[in-house]
Design an enzyme around this catalytic site. Sequence first.
Site, mmCIF file in Angstrom:
data_model
loop_
_atom_site.group_PDB
_atom_site.id
_atom_site.type_symbol
_atom_site.label_atom_id
_atom_site.label_comp_id
_atom_site.label_asym_id
_atom_site.label_seq_id
_atom_site.Cartn_x
_atom_site.Cartn_y
_atom_site.Cartn_z
ATOM 1 N N GLU A 1 4.754 28.483 -21.564
ATOM 2 C CA GLU A 1 3.503 29.489 -21.513
ATOM 3 C C GLU A 1 2.300 28.686 -22.435
ATOM 4 O O GLU A 1 1.305 29.398 -22.807
ATOM 5 C CB GLU A 1 3.734 30.804 -21.964
ATOM 6 C CG GLU A 1 4.582 31.606 -20.927
ATOM 7 C CD GLU A 1 4.714 33.003 -21.307
ATOM 8 O OE1 GLU A 1 4.543 33.606 -22.465
ATOM 9 O OE2 GLU A 1 5.266 33.810 -20.505
ATOM 10 N N TYR B 1 12.989 35.326 -18.855
ATOM 11 C CA TYR B 1 13.203 33.709 -18.707
ATOM 12 C C TYR B 1 14.496 33.354 -18.275
ATOM 13 O O TYR B 1 15.539 33.695 -18.753
ATOM 14 C CB TYR B 1 12.926 33.404 -20.140
ATOM 15 C CG TYR B 1 12.926 31.550 -20.187
ATOM 16 C CD1 TYR B 1 12.015 31.101 -19.802
ATOM 17 C CD2 TYR B 1 14.135 30.928 -20.858
ATOM 18 C CE1 TYR B 1 11.766 29.763 -19.858
ATOM 19 C CE2 TYR B 1 13.925 29.458 -20.724
ATOM 20 C CZ TYR B 1 12.793 29.066 -20.458
ATOM 21 O OH TYR B 1 12.711 27.694 -20.408
ATOM 22 N N ASN C 1 0.049 31.511 -13.955
ATOM 23 C CA ASN C 1 1.484 31.104 -13.364
ATOM 24 C C ASN C 1 1.517 31.655 -12.181
ATOM 25 O O ASN C 1 2.209 32.697 -11.635
ATOM 26 C CB ASN C 1 2.216 31.926 -14.560
ATOM 27 C CG ASN C 1 3.710 31.740 -14.353
ATOM 28 O OD1 ASN C 1 4.164 30.894 -13.375
ATOM 29 N ND2 ASN C 1 4.489 32.162 -15.149
ATOM 30 N N GLY D 1 18.176 32.508 -7.502
ATOM 31 C CA GLY D 1 18.061 34.073 -7.441
ATOM 32 C C GLY D 1 18.513 34.680 -8.452
ATOM 33 O O GLY D 1 18.396 36.305 -8.367
ATOM 34 N N TYR E 1 6.524 37.475 -7.997
ATOM 35 C CA TYR E 1 6.562 39.059 -7.953
ATOM 36 C C TYR E 1 6.162 39.583 -6.625
ATOM 37 O O TYR E 1 6.620 40.746 -6.555
ATOM 38 C CB TYR E 1 5.769 39.216 -9.067
ATOM 39 C CG TYR E 1 6.492 38.811 -10.774
ATOM 40 C CD1 TYR E 1 7.742 38.729 -10.812
ATOM 41 C CD2 TYR E 1 5.677 38.278 -11.612
ATOM 42 C CE1 TYR E 1 8.258 38.258 -12.019
ATOM 43 C CE2 TYR E 1 6.060 37.785 -12.713
ATOM 44 C CZ TYR E 1 7.497 37.727 -12.942
ATOM 45 O OH TYR E 1 8.051 37.453 -14.206
ATOM 46 N N GLU F 1 9.045 42.711 -21.201
ATOM 47 C CA GLU F 1 8.315 41.994 -22.169
ATOM 48 C C GLU F 1 8.505 40.567 -21.801
ATOM 49 O O GLU F 1 7.723 39.919 -21.759
ATOM 50 C CB GLU F 1 8.876 42.520 -23.423
ATOM 51 C CG GLU F 1 8.167 41.421 -24.680
ATOM 52 C CD GLU F 1 6.641 41.543 -24.849
ATOM 53 O OE1 GLU F 1 5.963 40.920 -25.236
ATOM 54 O OE2 GLU F 1 6.065 42.587 -24.086
ATOM 55 N N GLY G 1 16.541 35.384 -11.217
ATOM 56 C CA GLY G 1 15.316 36.244 -11.769
ATOM 57 C C GLY G 1 15.339 37.381 -10.899
ATOM 58 O O GLY G 1 15.142 38.544 -11.308
#
Length: 161
Positions: free
Chosen positions: A27, A87, A125, A96, A132, A84, A98
């Site tokens: 990030e 990762y 990102n 898969g 998402y 929060e 995540g």
Amino acid sequence: MSLTLRPATREDIPRLLGLIRELAIYERAEHEVLATEADLQASLFGGDHTAQALCCDVAGETIGYAVYFYSYSTWLGKRGLYLEDLYITPSQRGHGYGKQVLRHLAQLAVEQGCPRFEWSVLDWNQPAIDFYQSLGAAPQSEWVRYRMSSDALQQFARSSD
């Protein structure tokens, strides 16, 4: 290989801190990681801890983590689940994992009676945004997140006007 999700333990703190630093590097904010092992010990396992962590294990190795806590909506009169951090190490992406973590947390939110499951994503990102949205999550573009920290926080807290 299959993913195992488990609550983090005190023994996981060094690995969690390493993964937190990896995420911060991705990030472009490594310099902002001020957390120490003692900080994680207190905030994740202390008597008044407010956050919880999951370890994501594959073949006995922790390849990722998620940290979440409960928020509150006055409009709904209920708490929500706020993610929060999520990762997964780059070498383990694309399997898969995540999605499995997000589904696990969504199930936890439903079981806990939370009508909302929320998180933030950096506006640059695009891989995360696309991921998402593919799951049915929608950006909340009418809200702008504000932050007061560091010197600004200290200065405002001390001011009297």
